[in-house]
Scaffold this motif. Structure first.
Motif, PDB file in Angstrom:
ATOM      1  N   ALA A 453       0.833  -1.206   0.000  1.00  0.00           N
ATOM      2  CA  ALA A 453       0.000   0.000   0.000  1.00  0.00           C
ATOM      3  C   ALA A 453       0.866   1.253   0.000  1.00  0.00           C
ATOM      4  O   ALA A 453       0.572   2.230  -0.709  1.00  0.00           O
ATOM      5  CB  ALA A 453      -0.934  -0.013   1.207  1.00  0.00           C
ATOM      6  N   PHE A 454       1.933   1.227   0.772  1.00  0.00           N
ATOM      7  CA  PHE A 454       2.829   2.385   0.780  1.00  0.00           C
ATOM      8  C   PHE A 454       3.451   2.603  -0.591  1.00  0.00           C
ATOM      9  O   PHE A 454       3.539   3.738  -1.075  1.00  0.00           O
ATOM     10  CB  PHE A 454       3.927   2.212   1.826  1.00  0.00           C
ATOM     11  CG  PHE A 454       5.011   3.243   1.695  1.00  0.00           C
ATOM     12  CD1 PHE A 454       4.865   4.502   2.259  1.00  0.00           C
ATOM     13  CD2 PHE A 454       6.167   2.985   0.958  1.00  0.00           C
ATOM     14  CE1 PHE A 454       5.835   5.477   2.094  1.00  0.00           C
ATOM     15  CE2 PHE A 454       7.152   3.953   0.805  1.00  0.00           C
ATOM     16  CZ  PHE A 454       6.984   5.205   1.374  1.00  0.00           C
ATOM     17  N   LEU A 455       3.898   1.532  -1.221  1.00  0.00           N
ATOM     18  CA  LEU A 455       4.565   1.670  -2.520  1.00  0.00           C
ATOM     19  C   LEU A 455       3.612   2.234  -3.572  1.00  0.00           C
ATOM     20  O   LEU A 455       4.030   3.005  -4.451  1.00  0.00           O
ATOM     21  CB  LEU A 455       5.129   0.321  -2.963  1.00  0.00           C
ATOM     22  CG  LEU A 455       6.337  -0.181  -2.151  1.00  0.00           C
ATOM     23  CD1 LEU A 455       6.745  -1.577  -2.605  1.00  0.00           C
ATOM     24  CD2 LEU A 455       7.517   0.776  -2.263  1.00  0.00           C
ATOM     25  N   ILE A 456       2.338   1.870  -3.503  1.00  0.00           N
ATOM     26  CA  ILE A 456       1.367   2.442  -4.440  1.00  0.00           C
ATOM     27  C   ILE A 456       1.237   3.948  -4.216  1.00  0.00           C
ATOM     28  O   ILE A 456       1.199   4.743  -5.167  1.00  0.00           O
ATOM     29  CB  ILE A 456       0.007   1.733  -4.275  1.00  0.00           C
ATOM     30  CG1 ILE A 456       0.111   0.280  -4.758  1.00  0.00           C
ATOM     31  CG2 ILE A 456      -1.079   2.473  -5.051  1.00  0.00           C
ATOM     32  CD1 ILE A 456      -1.121  -0.551  -4.468  1.00  0.00           C
ATOM     33  N   THR A 457       1.200   4.339  -2.951  1.00  0.00           N
ATOM     34  CA  THR A 457       1.156   5.768  -2.623  1.00  0.00           C
ATOM     35  C   THR A 457       2.416   6.483  -3.108  1.00  0.00           C
ATOM     36  O   THR A 457       2.357   7.592  -3.655  1.00  0.00           O
ATOM     37  CB  THR A 457       1.003   5.964  -1.109  1.00  0.00           C
ATOM     38  OG1 THR A 457      -0.171   5.287  -0.667  1.00  0.00           O
ATOM     39  CG2 THR A 457       0.915   7.433  -0.745  1.00  0.00           C
ATOM     40  N   PHE A 458       3.554   5.821  -2.926  1.00  0.00           N
ATOM     41  CA  PHE A 458       4.831   6.420  -3.341  1.00  0.00           C
ATOM     42  C   PHE A 458       4.927   6.497  -4.863  1.00  0.00           C
ATOM     43  O   PHE A 458       5.546   7.414  -5.406  1.00  0.00           O
ATOM     44  CB  PHE A 458       6.002   5.633  -2.747  1.00  0.00           C
ATOM     45  CG  PHE A 458       7.306   6.368  -2.762  1.00  0.00           C
ATOM     46  CD1 PHE A 458       7.518   7.455  -1.931  1.00  0.00           C
ATOM     47  CD2 PHE A 458       8.322   5.993  -3.623  1.00  0.00           C
ATOM     48  CE1 PHE A 458       8.726   8.148  -1.949  1.00  0.00           C
ATOM     49  CE2 PHE A 458       9.531   6.669  -3.653  1.00  0.00           C
ATOM     50  CZ  PHE A 458       9.730   7.756  -2.810  1.00  0.00           C
ATOM     51  N   ASP A 459       4.315   5.511  -5.552  1.00  0.00           N
ATOM     52  CA  ASP A 459       4.261   5.570  -7.018  1.00  0.00           C
ATOM     53  C   ASP A 459       3.646   6.896  -7.468  1.00  0.00           C
ATOM     54  O   ASP A 459       4.154   7.580  -8.377  1.00  0.00           O
ATOM     55  CB  ASP A 459       3.414   4.421  -7.568  1.00  0.00           C
ATOM     56  CG  ASP A 459       4.096   3.072  -7.447  1.00  0.00           C
ATOM     57  OD1 ASP A 459       5.325   3.044  -7.264  1.00  0.00           O
ATOM     58  OD2 ASP A 459       3.394   2.047  -7.522  1.00  0.00           O
ATOM     59  N   ALA A 460       2.515   7.230  -6.831  1.00  0.00           N
ATOM     60  CA  ALA A 460       1.816   8.468  -7.212  1.00  0.00           C
ATOM     61  C   ALA A 460       2.658   9.690  -6.890  1.00  0.00           C
ATOM     62  O   ALA A 460       2.672  10.677  -7.642  1.00  0.00           O
ATOM     63  CB  ALA A 460       0.470   8.534  -6.492  1.00  0.00           C
ATOM     64  N   ARG A 461       3.370   9.625  -5.776  1.00  0.00           N
ATOM     65  CA  ARG A 461       4.210  10.772  -5.387  1.00  0.00           C
ATOM     66  C   ARG A 461       5.345  10.972  -6.383  1.00  0.00           C
ATOM     67  O   ARG A 461       5.616  12.109  -6.809  1.00  0.00           O
ATOM     68  CB  ARG A 461       4.771  10.542  -3.982  1.00  0.00           C
ATOM     69  CG  ARG A 461       5.678  11.659  -3.509  1.00  0.00           C
ATOM     70  CD  ARG A 461       6.137  11.433  -2.089  1.00  0.00           C
ATOM     71  NE  ARG A 461       7.044  12.498  -1.650  1.00  0.00           N
ATOM     72  CZ  ARG A 461       7.524  12.593  -0.422  1.00  0.00           C
ATOM     73  NH1 ARG A 461       7.191  11.716   0.488  1.00  0.00           N
ATOM     74  NH2 ARG A 461       8.354  13.568  -0.123  1.00  0.00           N
ATOM     75  N   ILE A 462       6.001   9.892  -6.766  1.00  0.00           N
ATOM     76  CA  ILE A 462       7.111  10.000  -7.724  1.00  0.00           C
ATOM     77  C   ILE A 462       6.596  10.479  -9.078  1.00  0.00           C
ATOM     78  O   ILE A 462       7.261  11.255  -9.790  1.00  0.00           O
ATOM     79  CB  ILE A 462       7.831   8.649  -7.862  1.00  0.00           C
ATOM     80  CG1 ILE A 462       8.587   8.322  -6.577  1.00  0.00           C
ATOM     81  CG2 ILE A 462       8.811   8.669  -9.032  1.00  0.00           C
ATOM     82  CD1 ILE A 462       9.720   9.258  -6.246  1.00  0.00           C
ATOM     83  N   ALA A 463       5.404  10.052  -9.451  1.00  0.00           N
ATOM     84  CA  ALA A 463       4.855  10.438 -10.757  1.00  0.00           C
ATOM     85  C   ALA A 463       4.632  11.948 -10.862  1.00  0.00           C
ATOM     86  O   ALA A 463       4.581  12.500 -11.965  1.00  0.00           O
ATOM     87  CB  ALA A 463       3.539   9.699 -11.000  1.00  0.00           C
ATOM     88  N   GLN A 464       4.537  12.623  -9.708  1.00  0.00           N
ATOM     89  CA  GLN A 464       4.231  14.054  -9.716  1.00  0.00           C
ATOM     90  C   GLN A 464       5.446  14.945  -9.426  1.00  0.00           C
ATOM     91  O   GLN A 464       5.327  16.165  -9.444  1.00  0.00           O
ATOM     92  CB  GLN A 464       3.143  14.347  -8.674  1.00  0.00           C
ATOM     93  CG  GLN A 464       1.817  13.656  -8.958  1.00  0.00           C
ATOM     94  CD  GLN A 464       0.812  13.838  -7.843  1.00  0.00           C
ATOM     95  OE1 GLN A 464       1.095  14.487  -6.839  1.00  0.00           O
ATOM     96  NE2 GLN A 464      -0.376  13.254  -8.008  1.00  0.00           N
ATOM     97  N   VAL A 465       6.597  14.362  -9.155  1.00  0.00           N
ATOM     98  CA  VAL A 465       7.748  15.188  -8.787  1.00  0.00           C
ATOM     99  C   VAL A 465       8.234  15.987  -9.986  1.00  0.00           C
ATOM    100  O   VAL A 465       8.122  15.557 -11.144  1.00  0.00           O
ATOM    101  CB  VAL A 465       8.916  14.336  -8.220  1.00  0.00           C
ATOM    102  CG1 VAL A 465       8.507  13.635  -6.940  1.00  0.00           C
ATOM    103  CG2 VAL A 465       9.440  13.362  -9.258  1.00  0.00           C
ATOM    104  N   ASP A 466       8.763  17.160  -9.698  1.00  0.00           N
ATOM    105  CA  ASP A 466       9.403  17.971 -10.735  1.00  0.00           C
ATOM    106  C   ASP A 466      10.831  18.281 -10.281  1.00  0.00           C
ATOM    107  O   ASP A 466      11.259  17.879  -9.204  1.00  0.00           O
ATOM    108  CB  ASP A 466       8.607  19.241 -11.002  1.00  0.00           C
ATOM    109  CG  ASP A 466       8.350  20.054  -9.733  1.00  0.00           C
ATOM    110  OD1 ASP A 466       9.137  19.922  -8.756  1.00  0.00           O
ATOM    111  OD2 ASP A 466       7.356  20.804  -9.700  1.00  0.00           O
ATOM    112  N   ASP A 467      11.552  19.009 -11.103  1.00  0.00           N
ATOM    113  CA  ASP A 467      12.963  19.280 -10.791  1.00  0.00           C
ATOM    114  C   ASP A 467      13.118  20.059  -9.495  1.00  0.00           C
ATOM    115  O   ASP A 467      14.083  19.845  -8.742  1.00  0.00           O
ATOM    116  CB  ASP A 467      13.602  20.053 -11.948  1.00  0.00           C
ATOM    117  CG  ASP A 467      13.754  19.187 -13.195  1.00  0.00           C
ATOM    118  OD1 ASP A 467      13.685  17.947 -13.061  1.00  0.00           O
ATOM    119  OD2 ASP A 467      13.928  19.746 -14.293  1.00  0.00           O
TER     120      ASP A 467
END
Length: 564
Positions: A453-467
């Motif tokens: 469950a954490f990794l799914i949440t982290f997937d979404a977080r990484i997908a939104q990161v910018d420089d």
């Protein structure tokens, strides 16, 4: 002995010898953490005048015979306090803080005893450094002073640390040192015997600031020497002579063997998270042997086996060495050849097997450590695609990013376990992300599901990161890589680690820091997606679970490529 000192007094040279050592320690103190220095000075303020809080504990400005006689008068059997502790103690009183039983007994008359026949004060210490001149050397990257077929010596001059000290490392490499669990156990026995057998002989050297140790590793045995530049040849000669011709006595062998057996037998009682990490290393690094395999291998070994192994080991050597510190190239060459000429290595470096990190296959089984703990634990290792600097840089930053949110969600918010950690963990030079949870109550399935469950949440977080988002994480990794070595020994260990993996340009951390600085958000997103798509190595444990035969289950794992 005390009676003899009372009659004859303290010889002046003994006091001067101690005063010289104390002065050396004060003059060449190494930088430490400011908090430790402040704490020490604060405590010294209770014992010394304010102007002497730095030097007071080192000050030896003259022998005071009267004070010596006063101290000797107190060293009598009547002043002796002997303490015995053990689980079978039945005391008449109980301690205030720990509620432990104890008894105080006054002994009125001590029995008469004869002194040991060979008891004597030590002779003059031959290892005390006399030349403490700080050489003005130009600091530069290590260079190969000797690059022979059978022996290499790397040299890195230093005067920045402000001390005439030198760190030496000699890696005595034999192709069979870890070819089997038996040979690996024998290598550890040989290194342990060498250190044990030199304890008494080199005790004066340690008092004089020369530290020697020997330790076994996957390629053989490393001799490590740290101390003042002056008199190091004496220590090196003595260590090599002992390694070659020292008597491997039965009682010394039994003592070292018993210590190793106790260490490996007690390994299942060590902290569970340590056993999880040990199992991971045994699975993904070659050559590597588990504690259980070493324990089985050492059981039938006798002293004659070690004597034969020493001969075989020394007859098939390649030697790699390094000197780091305040000495000239000529001094480094001379001392290095002291070891090389005595041991006469015969093999080329190509005869020594490389250390290899292994690739986690898609069919990787879940592994279980050998532990006696009652907790439940899950370790999930997400391995990078290869050993390239680009992969190492990307996973180092991802490890920095995942650390805090993993702990905050699963430890602080969900209180899933009392050991919760996530971060970058390379195995040799193979990059990876390590997720670990140890819990006293949750079962394996629950921990696995919460990690998912954490990794799914982290997937979404990484997908939104910018420089802009990744900048502080990237800077933190780069700054840590470029952090100044705090001591000569830490500098040496870092350079020695690079040499062990063939990084002879000694600029790996600078090149890695540059790759980290160049990372952008798109590259990190792609790296995370690849990491999530790749198979993970999972290690689980619950009380009563049978340990895995790690060597058998991972025998078909293939080496992880340097680059894809």
């Amino acid at each position: 002995m005390i009676a003899r000192i009372r009659q004859q007094g303290i010889e002046d040279w003994r006091y001067e010898e101690q005063a010289s050592l104390s002065e050396q320690q004060f003059r060449f103190q190494q930088r430490g953490e400011p908090i430790h220095l402040a704490s020490r000075l604060a405590m010294n303020m209770a014992h010394y005048p304010l102007e002497d809080v730095q030097y007071g504990s080192y000050r030896m400005e003259g022998l005071d015979p009267g004070k010596v006689r006063e101290l000797l008068s107190s060293l009598t059997p009547e002043s002796l306090l002997r303490v015995y502790s053990g689980p079978d103690v039945e005391g008449e009183q109980r301690s205030q803080w720990f509620d432990a039983p104890y008894t105080l007994t006054a002994i009125q008359h001590w029995p008469q005893a004869e002194p040991l026949p060979d008891l004597a004060l030590p002779e003059r210490n031959p290892y005390i450094a006399e030349s403490l001149e700080l050489l003005d050397l130009e600091t530069r990257d290590p260079v190969a002073l000797i690059d022979g077929e059978h022996y290499s010596l790397w040299y890195r001059p230093d005067s920045e640390f402000g001390t005439p000290r030198v760190e030496w490392r000699f890696s005595l490499q034999n192709p069979d040192a870890s070819s089997s669990a038996r040979d690996a156990a024998l290598a550890r026995l040989l290194a342990g015997w060498l250190s044990d057998s030199l304890n008494e002989t080199l005790y004066p050297a340690r008092l004089a600031g020369q530290d020697f140790s020997a330790y076994a590793h996957a390629r053989g045995i490393t001799l490590s020497l740290s101390g003042w530049r002056d008199q190091q040849e004496l220590v090196l000669r003595r260590a090599v002579e002992q390694l070659q011709r020292g008597d491997i006595a039965s009682d010394a062998f039994a003592r070292v063997k018993m210590g190793l057996e106790r260490e490996w037998r007690n390994a299942p009682q060590s902290p569970l998270y340590e056993q999880m990490q040990s199992t991971l290393g045994a699975a993904l690094i070659r050559p590597q042997w588990s504690d259980a395999a070493l324990l089985d291998a050492i059981a039938p070994l006798g002293v004659e086996d070690l004597r034969e192994f020493r001969t075989h080991f020394l007859n098939r050597l390649y030697i790699e060495s390094m000197a780091v510190g305040n000495l000239t190239p000529e001094q480094a060459r001379r001392k290095g050849l002291t070891v090389a000429n005595a041991l006469a290595p015969r093999l080329e470096d190509t005869a020594i097997p490389e250390l290899k990190p292994l690739d986690v296959p898609s069919s990787a089984p879940a592994l279980h450590p050998h532990s006696t703990r009652n907790d439940v634990a899950v370790l999930r290792y997400l391995q990078g695609p290869d050993r390239s600097l680009d992969s190492q840089a990307a996973l180092a930053v991802l490890g920095q990013m995942i650390d805090t949110p993993f702990y905050a969600q699963l430890r602080t918010e969900e209180q899933l376990g009392y050991i919760v950690s996530a971060g970058y963990q390379p195995l040799l030079d193979a990059p990876g992300i390590n997720l670990l949870i140890q819990s006293p109550s949750a079962d394996i399935d629950k921990i696995q599901s919460r990690i998912d469950a954490f990794l799914i949440t982290f997937d979404a977080r990484i997908a939104q990161v910018d420089d802009e988002t990744i900048t502080p994480y990237r800077d933190a990794v780069r700054d840590r890589l470029l952090q100044r070595d705090p001591s000569l020994s830490s500098l040496t260990n870092r350079l020695w680690y690079e040499l062990a993996y063939g990084h002879t340009e000694f600029d790996r951390r600078e090149r890695l820091a540059e790759r980290v600085s160049q990372l952008d958000a798109a590259t990190l997103r792609q790296a995370w997606q690849s990491l999530r798509a790749a198979p993970a190595q999972v290690i689980t444990y619950t009380s009563g679970m049978s340990p895995s035969d790690v060597s058998a289950l991972t025998k078909d794992y293939q080496p992880l490529p340097e680059a894809r």
